[in-house]
Design an enzyme around this catalytic site. Structure first.
Site, PDB file in Angstrom:
ATOM      1  N   TYR A 175       0.899  -1.167   0.000  1.00  0.00           N
ATOM      2  CA  TYR A 175       0.000   0.000   0.000  1.00  0.00           C
ATOM      3  C   TYR A 175       0.926   1.203   0.000  1.00  0.00           C
ATOM      4  CZ  TYR A 175      -4.262   2.444   1.730  1.00  0.00           C
ATOM      5  OH  TYR A 175      -5.370   3.251   1.898  1.00  0.00           O
ATOM      6  N   HIS A 183      -2.225   7.619  -3.025  1.00  0.00           N
ATOM      7  CA  HIS A 183      -3.349   6.673  -2.943  1.00  0.00           C
ATOM      8  C   HIS A 183      -3.801   6.501  -1.495  1.00  0.00           C
ATOM      9  CE1 HIS A 183      -5.940   3.241  -3.682  1.00  0.00           C
ATOM     10  NE2 HIS A 183      -5.253   2.540  -2.794  1.00  0.00           N
ATOM     11  N   GLN A 194     -15.608  -4.001   0.113  1.00  0.00           N
ATOM     12  CA  GLN A 194     -14.440  -3.550   0.893  1.00  0.00           C
ATOM     13  C   GLN A 194     -14.857  -2.601   2.018  1.00  0.00           C
ATOM     14  OE1 GLN A 194     -11.679  -1.333  -1.536  1.00  0.00           O
ATOM     15  NE2 GLN A 194     -10.204  -1.028   0.101  1.00  0.00           N
ATOM     16  N   LYS A 237     -11.307  -7.931  -2.377  1.00  0.00           N
ATOM     17  CA  LYS A 237     -10.062  -7.948  -3.160  1.00  0.00           C
ATOM     18  C   LYS A 237      -9.752  -9.317  -3.749  1.00  0.00           C
ATOM     19  CE  LYS A 237      -8.618  -3.806  -1.888  1.00  0.00           C
ATOM     20  NZ  LYS A 237      -8.228  -2.753  -2.819  1.00  0.00           N
TER      21      LYS A 237
HETATM   22 CA    CA Z   1      -4.263  -3.578  -4.095  1.00  0.00          CA
END
Ligand code: CA
Length: 429
Positions: free
Chosen positions: A137, A142, A250, A263
């Site tokens: 991540y 993001h 999610q 995911k």
């Molecule tokens: Ca991802």
């Protein structure tokens, strides 16, 4: 050992179209199946797939220590486990065999017929048997955007984020090669306002995540760790990675333990692994880090790569619309930091493991790596070239990701990473 395969002046006797992702300087590795149902490890030059199993049987790799069946396999895992020295010897040899100055294979009609296929004569398969898949991540933009959208704009970035390369263990069983259709997943979602019962049905907020992934070789035994200085030795190469995500699933499931069924239904990869060696000319400065990381994460030298990324959406029977342009160099945490961190606790990393970068979002609004961010959770729909709008991905849309590096001498690309979304199975309770 010098990477002679990277010589920018090399030309191949095989035709390479202008702007091809696969000049003779690339020499990626993949697995394909021929029309005669023969599965083999191969490489690609221009629009030709090259059967490395056949080349080896015909003696073209003589002098390189390889087992007889190393390329006659349905995955690259064993070849990858042979280590960097062997990868380099093989890439250098392939470059020589197909160099315009070498006539051995070029002038041997029977050998050529056994070894060389047109890309439309073969089908690409998964290049590795993925033992473990970890998703990082690692894009600050993001993480900040998602923190703003899902939690609290005031504290979008969690306090640990600038100190730890955050990641989680994903499912390897649903990693598929480019071209595999993706069925819209079914799952739970947040209860509607004023009710207590979760929603259930096909995801309404299906999204892509623009990522790249690196593939490792055997790196450490249980209890050992990889230092950041040696981490690069254990990275074989990279692929494009679309980590499909169902935002409604999610959003309801992710606390407190993180991503799960939103995911794990599918991730699409580009089928050719471009080696870190081929990307050597495209190293670039590491991103500046806000805090000096702990010593085991401190990087020296250029460990970032300048790889241009693009995402397009193609509605069925219609023209494609490019929705994002980004770059791998925007990653806050580099691959070597991720690998050093992954093993700091003594967790073994093996040949064929895959490490996703996490969604790669750049600093500008057209460089975000997901529809969630590009449309700001659906508030600003994207205007498509066919006149329609997109907040997320519709049934029958095809998502196309592309990646390439370029300088004045050479262009090294990854080929497309493509997936078409099919409607959910008829809804059953
Ligand atoms: Ca991802």
């Amino acid at each position: 050992m010098i990477i002679t395969a990277n010589n920018p002046n090399r030309k191949s006797w095989l035709d390479v179209p202008k702007n091809s992702d696969f000049p003779i300087q690339n020499i990626p590795f993949g697995v394909f199946i021929t029309k005669d149902d023969i599965i083999t490890i191969g490489t690609r030059i221009g629009d030709y797939a090259i059967d490395l199993g056949a080349l080896h049987q015909l003696g073209y790799f003589d002098g390189i220590p390889l087992t007889d069946d190393i390329f006659l396999q349905d995955s690259l895992n064993d070849f990858i486990a042979d280590g960097r020295k062997t990868w380099r010897l093989v890439r250098n040899r392939i470059a020589d065999i197909f160099d315009v100055t070498q006539s051995g294979l070029r002038d041997h009609k029977e050998h050529r017929a056994e070894v060389i296929f047109r890309m439309d004569e073969i089908e690409m398969l998964l290049p590795v048997s993925v033992g473990d898949y970890t998703d990082f991540y690692a894009s600050r933009e993001h993480a900040t955007n998602v923190g703003t959208l899902f939690r609290d704009p005031e504290n979008a970035l969690m306090p640990n984020w600038l100190h730890v390369p955050i990641g989680y263990h994903g499912r390897s069983s649903s990693i598929v090669p480019s071209g595999t259709p993706i069925k819209r997943p079914i799952g739970q979602s947040k209860p509607a306002e004023g009710t207590n019962t979760p929603g259930f049905g096909p995801s309404k907020l299906l999204d892509f995540e623009l990522e790249m992934a690196f593939i490792t070789t055997d790196a450490n035994d249980l209890g050992d760790r990889i230092s950041i200085e040696e981490a690069e030795e254990y990275i074989f190469g990279m692929v494009l990675f679309n980590d499909w995500s169902a935002r409604d699933i999610q959003g309801w499931e992710y606390q407190p333990l993180g991503p799960f069924l939103g995911k794990s239904f599918a991730s699409t990869i580009s089928p050719w692994i471009v080696t870190l060696d081929a990307l050597e000319p495209f190293r670039t400065d590491n991103p500046e880090q806000v805090y000096k990381p702990l010593p085991y994460l401190q990087v020296e030298g250029k460990k970032s790569y300048d790889i241009k990324l693009q995402v397009g959406i193609k509605p069925e029977g219609k023209e494609e619309t490019v929705v994002a342009n980004s770059n791998f160099k925007y990653m806050y945490w580099t691959m070597v930091q991720q690998l050093a961190h992954h093993t700091v606790n003594g967790c073994p990393v093996e040949a064929g493991d895959m490490m996703g970068s996490g969604t790669i979002s750049g600093p500008t609004k057209d460089s975000y790596g997901s529809m969630l961010e590009l449309t700001w959770k659906g508030q600003n729909p994207i205007q498509m070239n066919d006149g329609s709008e997109r907040k997320f991905i519709n049934d029958h849309d095809t998502v196309i990701m592309r990646a390439h590096c370029e300088n004045e001498n050479v262009r090294i690309g990854f080929g497309d990473c493509v997936g078409k979304v099919l409607p959910a199975e008829e809804f059953k309770k």
